[in-house]
Write a protein that holds these residues in place. Structure first.
Motif: not given
Length: 640
Positions: A121-132, A160-167
């Protein structure tokens, strides 16, 4: 192979934990790992080695994400899990297209679900901001966009579907079923039944002796790692500050702010407007030298001259426009301006009158305070004189007591000196014995020094002979050389081949042509400079004329103000309240002067009479004490 990806990733995590970047080479480590993984199949072995080597090679890329993740969730995580986060991040960025979502979800579910859910969740939420932005600073932006950011954005909906399953799994695991409450069963007391025999105690297991801890001197971690960690923390703080600034200022286009230049210009306009409202108060000091008529000595640059010229032209245009409007029948607001100036001058004169009254009242209060201080000073001097006389009496008593103590000490010193005379002979014998030992040692040291000097001289002579031989060989002439003809070519049979003399001649001609072009260019530049200079001189003349006209108008206004001020001063000289205040001030000054004269006419008290007598009485005491010290020093020297 598909069902065993979870165990393979765990093997890769264990292998990556063993690798130390600062102490091991990657190739050697991979060769050792191949030996350890001989029991596995070839595809499994290849997958593990590719993942481990990829994590090591892309460490800078992965550290950007992992360090930021630990900076945010570091309190609830341990550094021991860093390898599994590195491997998951590497698989997501480089291997996800080859593996597919099903195998990736199996790998994620085989590890700790909570940690994986938090990390993805942390990686894909900040992917297009400061990580890029951080990846762009390490690699080319186009490469990052094509190979990493683009594929990850395509996989984001499935992730995101995988993250919902994990949640859902995490929420189901948190709902722990409560155990049923057991009810107590009553038992009757069995008083007749005997207690069973207790079991024998087991024998104590012999404990192994504690091993000695490894001393700190065997290995010390390098300081470079600590320095690198500090640098990483500083860079992390800077990145967070930049991110905060970017988030705060990203909508600046919606609410545009004024630039610094416009703010300064507006502040300057406000200051000028406020300065115009002060209307040059009469009690102000003389105008600064920059506003005088003879300010033409200031050297202006070209831009300043052009600005001045534009300003003069603008003012002339305004004056001509005003004259045209008056000629066409417009009204000039001169009557209102004169009335406003009269009101302001009247207010300024009244303010100056009030300030004069305040000035005299303040001077009177200052003189009264000076009188009070003078009286307090006289009182303090009288008390100080009494204290000095009392201290002189105490010093005299102390001197008498000190003289008695010195006499007692002198008697004691004489008794001690008499006891030291017997030890003088023994000390002389000891001194003679020590001198004999010193002479023997000095003779032996001189012999050793002589031998060392002879050896050094022999070594020096050998080195000098060797240096002479080397210089003689270097001074021999070197026979050789070849006659060189400047007019001959080298003979390489090239099209543009030429001799040295031809080359020199062509270079000289080329230099002359360059010099001629340069002179023509300089001549053209000098002509342009001359025309610009002439134009600037003409502009300076016009500016000087405009300045003189302004200075003349300012002088006329100043003369008018001066005459009005003289009239006001004459009116103030006839004011009764001011005359009364001046009279009161003079009376207080005369009283203070009279007190000063009476103080200076008083005779100075003889302050040093008692001190003089005390010094005369103490002089024999000082002499006696010095004599005792000298005699004691002589006795000690004789005893030694």
């Amino acid at each position: 192979m598909a069902s065993r990806y979870g165990s393979i990733v765990k093997e890769a995590i264990v292998l990556l934990d063993k690798f130390r970047a600062g102490r091991q080479c990657l190739d050697d480590f991979i060769q050792d790992a191949v030996k350890d993984l001989q029991k596995m199949d070839a595809p499994q072995k290849k997958f593990i080695l590719d993942v481990v080597s990829g994590c090591v090679e892309h460490k800078n890329l992965l550290d950007v994400v992992i360090n930021a993740f630990y900076g945010q969730y570091g309190k609830s995580l341990s550094r021991g899990d860093q390898s599994q986060f590195d491997i998951i991040c590497y698989i997501a960025t480089n291997v996800l297209d080859d593996l597919g979502l099903l195998q990736f979800s199996n790998i994620v579910k085989s590890l700790d679900i909570r940690k994986m859910h938090k990390f993805l969740g942390f990686f894909f939420s900040n992917l297009t901001t400061w990580i890029q932005d951080e990846w762009n600073s390490l690699y080319d932006a186009a490469f990052v966009e094509e190979h990493w950011i683009g594929p990850l954005l395509r996989w984001r909906p499935e992730i995101e579907i995988l993250l919902d399953q994990l949640a859902v799994k995490i929420s189901q695991g948190s709902q722990v079923k409560k155990a049923p409450i057991k009810t107590t069963v009553h038992r009757e007391f069995s008083l007749t039944n005997p207690k069973p025999r207790p079991l024998p105690l087991p024998e104590l297991i012999p404990q192994q002796e504690k091993s000695k801890p490894v001393p700190k001197s065997t290995y010390r971690p390098p300081k470079e790692m600590q320095i690198i960690e500090k640098i990483k923390q500083k860079n992390r703080q800077k990145a967070e500050e930049h991110l905060y600034d970017a988030n705060m200022k990203q909508l600046r286009c919606v609410n545009p702010q004024k630039s610094e230049h416009t703010k300064k210009a507006m502040a300057q306009i406000e200051e000028d407007f406020e300065a115009k409202l002060k209307f040059n108060l009469f009690h102000s000091s003389e105008t600064p030298s920059s506003n005088k008529v003879n300010s033409c000595s200031i050297q202006l640059n070209n831009a300043a001259i052009l600005r001045k010229e534009a300003l003069c032209d603008r003012q002339l245009e305004k004056d001509l426009q005003r004259i045209e409007e008056l000629a066409q029948g417009a009204h000039e607001p001169s009557s209102f301006l004169h009335w406003q100036e009269d009101l302001l001058e009247r207010d300024n004169l009244e303010m100056l009158d009030r300030m004069k009254h305040r000035h005299y009242e303040g001077r009177i209060s200052d003189e009264k305070v000076a009188l009070i201080r003078h009286r307090i000073k006289e009182h303090n001097q009288r008390t100080a004189q009494l204290k000095k006389e009392e201290t002189a009496r105490l010093m005299q008593r102390y001197a008498e007591k000190r003289l008695k103590e010195e006499n007692v000490l002198r008697e004691l010193v004489q008794q001690v000196a008499a006891g030291h005379k017997n030890s003088k002979i023994a000390k002389e014998k000891l001194q003679n014995f020590k001198q004999s030992i010193v002479t023997e040692v000095s003779e032996q040291s001189q012999e050793l020094l002589r031998q060392a000097l002879e050896e050094a001289q022999e070594e020096m002579s050998r080195k000098i002979e060797l240096i002479h031989k080397i210089r003689a060989t270097e001074s021999l002439p070197h026979i050789g050389g070849k006659n060189f003809d400047d007019t001959e070519t080298a003979g390489h049979k090239l099209l543009g081949e030429m001799s040295l003399s031809e080359l020199k001649e062509r270079l000289a001609l080329l230099k002359e042509s360059h010099q001629a072009k340069k002179q023509e260019k300089q001549k053209h530049i000098m002509q342009e400079k001359q025309t610009k200079k002439q134009q600037l001189l003409e502009n300076l003349d016009t500016i000087d004329l405009h300045r003189r006209a302004l200075a003349q108008a300012a002088a006329i206004r100043k003369e008018k103000k001066k005459t009005k001020l003289e009239l006001f001063q004459q009116a103030m000289a006839q004011d009764e309240t001011l005359l009364a205040l001046q009279k009161q001030l003079e009376e207080i000054r005369q009283e203070r002067q009279r007190l000063k004269q009476t103080e200076s006419s008083k005779p100075m008290p003889c302050k040093r009479t008692s001190a003089h007598t005390g010094s005369n009485q103490r002089s024999p005491k000082k002499k006696s004490w010095e004599e005792v010290e000298q005699s004691l020093a002589r006795h000690v020297q004789d005893a030694l």
